[in-house]
Design a protein around this motif. Structure first.
Motif, short mmCIF file in Angstrom:
data_model
loop_
_atom_site.label_atom_id
_atom_site.label_comp_id
_atom_site.label_asym_id
_atom_site.label_seq_id
_atom_site.Cartn_x
_atom_site.Cartn_y
_atom_site.Cartn_z
N VAL A 81 32.28 -40.38 22.17
CA VAL A 81 32.64 -39.03 21.74
C VAL A 81 32.99 -39.01 20.25
O VAL A 81 32.91 -37.96 19.60
CB VAL A 81 33.80 -38.48 22.59
CG1 VAL A 81 34.36 -37.18 22.02
CG2 VAL A 81 33.33 -38.25 24.02
N TRP A 82 33.39 -40.16 19.72
CA TRP A 82 33.69 -40.22 18.29
C TRP A 82 32.55 -39.68 17.45
O TRP A 82 32.76 -39.12 16.37
CB TRP A 82 34.00 -41.66 17.86
CG TRP A 82 35.40 -42.09 18.14
CD1 TRP A 82 35.82 -42.95 19.12
CD2 TRP A 82 36.58 -41.67 17.45
NE1 TRP A 82 37.19 -43.09 19.09
CE2 TRP A 82 37.68 -42.32 18.07
CE3 TRP A 82 36.82 -40.80 16.39
CZ2 TRP A 82 38.99 -42.13 17.65
CZ3 TRP A 82 38.13 -40.61 15.97
CH2 TRP A 82 39.19 -41.26 16.59
N TRP A 87 30.67 -35.15 10.66
CA TRP A 87 30.18 -33.92 10.03
C TRP A 87 28.79 -33.54 10.53
O TRP A 87 28.38 -32.38 10.44
CB TRP A 87 30.14 -34.08 8.51
CG TRP A 87 31.49 -34.12 7.90
CD1 TRP A 87 32.11 -35.20 7.35
CD2 TRP A 87 32.43 -33.04 7.80
NE1 TRP A 87 33.37 -34.87 6.91
CE2 TRP A 87 33.59 -33.54 7.17
CE3 TRP A 87 32.39 -31.69 8.18
CZ2 TRP A 87 34.70 -32.74 6.93
CZ3 TRP A 87 33.50 -30.90 7.94
CH2 TRP A 87 34.63 -31.42 7.32
N ASP A 88 28.02 -34.53 11.04
CA ASP A 88 26.68 -34.23 11.53
C ASP A 88 26.68 -33.95 13.03
O ASP A 88 25.64 -34.01 13.68
CB ASP A 88 25.73 -35.39 11.23
CG ASP A 88 26.18 -36.70 11.87
OD1 ASP A 88 27.34 -36.78 12.30
OD2 ASP A 88 25.35 -37.64 11.92
N CYS A 95 32.33 -26.06 15.97
CA CYS A 95 33.06 -24.83 16.30
C CYS A 95 34.32 -25.16 17.10
O CYS A 95 35.38 -24.57 16.87
CB CYS A 95 32.16 -23.89 17.11
SG CYS A 95 30.85 -23.10 16.16
N GLY A 96 34.19 -26.11 18.04
CA GLY A 96 35.35 -26.50 18.83
C GLY A 96 36.43 -27.15 17.99
O GLY A 96 37.62 -26.86 18.15
N LEU A 97 36.01 -28.04 17.08
CA LEU A 97 36.98 -28.68 16.19
C LEU A 97 37.63 -27.65 15.27
O LEU A 97 38.83 -27.72 15.00
CB LEU A 97 36.29 -29.76 15.36
CG LEU A 97 35.84 -31.01 16.13
CD1 LEU A 97 35.03 -31.94 15.22
CD2 LEU A 97 37.05 -31.75 16.70
#
Length: 204
Positions: A81-82, A87-88, A95-97
């Protein structure tokens, strides 16, 4: 209203393939995210007017914790998940972040210490608080719709959009309610979350 919003958020997720599951840990991590999203919507309806300000604060802390837990759980159970934190990453992950950072910023900047530090007037505080909250909800909704894990049918998309729109419109009105404690609301949300994960865990 808190129970209704929580039921709607989770209920819409069960309309299409209710027994489809990525494993209980995956579903539990996502359930935390949905609980946080339901809480974000609730905070738009119960804006903390008058004596309910303290309740509004505690619910916001719970929402922030749920969203952080949503991300942290995924990182722990699935190290890949990292990649989605870069950024890509896909647009819906960004949007979630963005929604998560917006919620954290809202909680921190609404603390009395910071409000005094910036010398915010009440109208100024309400304007930026509402705007940042709205951006957070939009980011979270786009994250849910873009990921397509649970909400991927046309009907579900329409219902989620209608739900968010209705909440945004309701939030423009001042609400005065009898002060209560956040414990029943949190207990209800946890119960709905557990039932959601339980349904997903039913063998198919």
């Amino acid at each position: 209203m808190a129970y209704l919003l929580t039921l709607l958020v989770f209920g819409i997720c069960l309309l299409n393939a209710p027994l489809a599951s990525g494993g209980w840990q995956w579903d539990a991590a996502n359930a935390l995210g949905f609980m946080g999203f339901a809480g974000m919507l609730y905070l738009f309806v119960d804006v903390g007017a008058g004596r309910r300000n303290r309740i509004h604060q505690w619910v916001s802390y719970t929402v922030c914790a749920a969203l952080i837990g949503h991300v942290a759980w995924f990182i722990v159970v699935d190290p890949t998940v990292w990649h989605y934190l870069a950024w890509d990453a896909p647009w819906y992950m960004l949007c979630g972040l963005g929604a998560l950072f917006a919620v954290i910023a809202i909680v921190l900047l609404a603390l009395p210490t910071w409000r005094r530090w910036f010398g915010q007037s009440r109208p100024s505080f309400r304007n930026w608080h509402y705007t940042l909250s709205l951006l957070g909800v939009i980011g979270a909704a786009l994250h849910v719709l873009g990921s397509g894990f649970y909400v991927n049918g046309l009907l579900e998309v329409i219902l989620y959009t209608a739900l968010c729109t209705a909440v945004a419109l309701i939030s423009r009105f001042e609400h005065t309610r009898r002060p209560t404690t956040p414990t029943p609301q949190l207990a209800g949300a946890l119960l709905v979350m557990i039932v959601f994960v339980g349904i997903k865990a039913i063998p198919t």
